[in-house]
Design a protein around this motif. Structure first.
Motif, mmCIF file in Angstrom:
data_model
loop_
_atom_site.group_PDB
_atom_site.id
_atom_site.type_symbol
_atom_site.label_atom_id
_atom_site.label_comp_id
_atom_site.label_asym_id
_atom_site.label_seq_id
_atom_site.Cartn_x
_atom_site.Cartn_y
_atom_site.Cartn_z
ATOM 1 N N SER A 102 3.397 20.840 -2.282
ATOM 2 C CA SER A 102 4.288 19.555 -2.521
ATOM 3 C C SER A 102 2.888 18.313 -2.838
ATOM 4 O O SER A 102 1.851 18.235 -2.257
ATOM 5 N N VAL A 103 3.434 17.428 -3.320
ATOM 6 C CA VAL A 103 2.509 16.161 -3.548
ATOM 7 C C VAL A 103 3.555 15.102 -3.195
ATOM 8 O O VAL A 103 4.529 14.902 -3.997
ATOM 9 N N SER A 104 3.396 14.280 -2.129
ATOM 10 C CA SER A 104 4.374 13.528 -1.858
ATOM 11 C C SER A 104 3.846 12.003 -1.730
ATOM 12 O O SER A 104 2.665 11.744 -1.167
ATOM 13 N N LEU A 105 4.713 10.895 -1.889
ATOM 14 C CA LEU A 105 4.291 9.534 -1.861
ATOM 15 C C LEU A 105 5.276 8.901 -0.868
ATOM 16 O O LEU A 105 6.193 9.128 -0.741
ATOM 17 N N TRP A 106 4.532 8.043 -0.060
ATOM 18 C CA TRP A 106 4.999 7.377 1.029
ATOM 19 C C TRP A 106 4.489 5.918 1.107
ATOM 20 O O TRP A 106 3.234 5.473 0.809
ATOM 21 N N THR A 107 5.266 4.993 1.572
ATOM 22 C CA THR A 107 5.223 3.561 1.725
ATOM 23 C C THR A 107 5.362 3.149 2.934
ATOM 24 O O THR A 107 6.256 3.683 3.954
ATOM 25 N N VAL A 108 4.934 1.984 3.722
ATOM 26 C CA VAL A 108 5.034 1.445 4.964
ATOM 27 C C VAL A 108 6.518 0.933 4.862
ATOM 28 O O VAL A 108 6.968 0.183 3.972
ATOM 29 N N ASP A 165 0.735 -1.028 -0.127
ATOM 30 C CA ASP A 165 -0.178 -0.169 0.102
ATOM 31 C C ASP A 165 0.741 1.503 -0.056
ATOM 32 O O ASP A 165 1.996 1.203 0.564
ATOM 33 N N ALA A 166 0.297 2.154 -0.270
ATOM 34 C CA ALA A 166 1.134 3.626 -0.315
ATOM 35 C C ALA A 166 -0.057 4.664 0.046
ATOM 36 O O ALA A 166 -1.329 4.787 -0.152
ATOM 37 N N PHE A 167 0.567 5.859 0.336
ATOM 38 C CA PHE A 167 -0.141 6.929 0.752
ATOM 39 C C PHE A 167 0.285 8.279 0.313
ATOM 40 O O PHE A 167 1.452 8.668 -0.131
ATOM 41 N N ALA A 174 10.011 7.416 2.252
ATOM 42 C CA ALA A 174 9.571 8.428 1.231
ATOM 43 C C ALA A 174 9.799 7.606 -0.204
ATOM 44 O O ALA A 174 10.788 6.722 -0.253
ATOM 45 N N ALA A 175 8.874 7.777 -1.051
ATOM 46 C CA ALA A 175 8.769 7.039 -2.339
ATOM 47 C C ALA A 175 8.526 7.862 -3.313
ATOM 48 O O ALA A 175 8.557 7.645 -4.633
#
Length: 336
Positions: free
Chosen positions: A324-330, A196-198, A312-313
């Motif tokens: 900003s638009v940022s992508l995060w993963t577990v 999953d990602a956020f 951080a992804a």
């Protein structure tokens, strides 16, 4: 394509929540109200007007980033199942939906779940999306993600394959103070699974000369939007606020790196809230805080997400570095 709707909230949720927020907020020191009560019909219309103002950059700039980067974002997330927190009209999300539909492999199903407290917003958005994207599996969930996040994100394993991309746009995370963000990220981390990602939309720190006018425009639309919350309390709880007794104030708090919107009493004011059997006094000059809107740096966001167990992804901004638009993963590693 099939549409589903689930309701996780009791029928009197909105009325009970407003009563609790008004009672606790107007008897605290300093007085506060949460910004979620801005959005009755009049408030929502005023906000739409705000998004078109020259001073208010966040809405247009975030949409610009998503329009330009959606395929890259979706590729980095590796998901064809979108879940949006506080989805509202789902307008900006369309770029992501289109990128997901374009990249979903044959034989698999692209899906979008909208989560919001507003039944009317969910219904209207679902109707529009169903017409625009007939190949998209749609689900709407009426839920309060501030208190029921894990439940709102829960899904039967048979309902999906692959990872989910949870979306939280609009800089709304800035309405939370640091302690609330810490709890939110911890709950989010616990509700997500490997794969999953956020995706987060967050406003960035910049000059107060840019920030303050975005919340105190020359035309006075934001002032009307802020003052309208008093009419919400009047109409729903039988209060007798006179908006002419207050003025709109927007200030930059450099220490906390956030904008505060306030309503300041221009004279001594006595208010009765009939439905709560509550009387409240404001001294001349006393302020009621109606919103905080925190602004971030990349380093600050990285520190908060790392502390909550995320990696951080992806990181995207507009050319001027305003939003900003940022992508995060577990995080794969165990926290110590």
């Amino acid at each position: 394509m099939a549409q589903r709707h689930r309701d996780h909230l009791p029928e009197d949720f909105s009325e009970r929540s407003l009563s609790e927020d008004v009672r606790s907020g107007l008897t605290s020191s300093p007085k506060t109200l949460p910004p979620k009560w801005f959005y009755d019909k009049v408030g929502s219309e005023l906000y739409e007007e705000i998004t078109r103002l020259p001073e208010y950059y966040p809405f247009a700039v975030e949409r610009e980033i998503l329009m330009a980067r959606a395929p890259e974002i979706v590729s980095a997330a590796g998901s064809h199942h979108l879940i949006e927190l506080g989805s509202g009209s789902s307008e900006k999300t369309r770029a992501l939906i289109e990128a997901v539909l374009a990249s979903t492999p044959d034989g698999e199903q692209a899906a979008y779940r909208a989560i919001d407290v507003s039944e009317s917003a969910l219904r209207a958005a679902a109707e529009d999306l169903a017409l625009r994207y007939p190949a998209l599996e749609l689900e709407s969930v009426r839920a309060d993600f501030e208190h029921g996040l894990a439940e709102a994100l829960a899904v039967d394993e048979g309902d999906r394959t692959g990872g989910r991309l949870v979306i939280f746009l609009g800089g709304t995370i800035g309405n939370q103070n640091p302690q609330q963000r810490q709890r939110f990220l911890a709950t989010l981390h616990g509700a997500l699974e490997p794969g999953d990602a956020f995706l987060l939309g967050a406003d960035l720190v910049k000059s107060p000369d840019v920030l303050v006018p975005a919340y105190d425009d020359a035309a006075g639309v934001t002032a009307a939007f802020n003052l309208n919350v008093l009419e919400v309390v009047n109409g729903r709880l039988g209060a007798d606020f006179d908006p002419r007794d207050f003025r709109h104030v927007a200030v930059w708090d450099a220490e906390n790196a956030w904008i505060e919107m306030r309503l300041e009493a221009v004279r001594d004011v006595h208010v009765r809230i009939a439905d709560l059997d509550l009387e409240v006094d404001f001294a001349a000059g006393e302020q009621l805080r109606t919103e905080i809107s925190a602004k971030f740096t990349r380093e600050r966001l990285a520190a908060e997400f790392e502390a909550a167990g995320f990696d951080a992804a992806g990181w995207w901004t507009d050319d001027a570095g305003r939003f900003s638009v940022s992508l995060w993963t577990v995080a794969a590693r165990a926290l110590t």
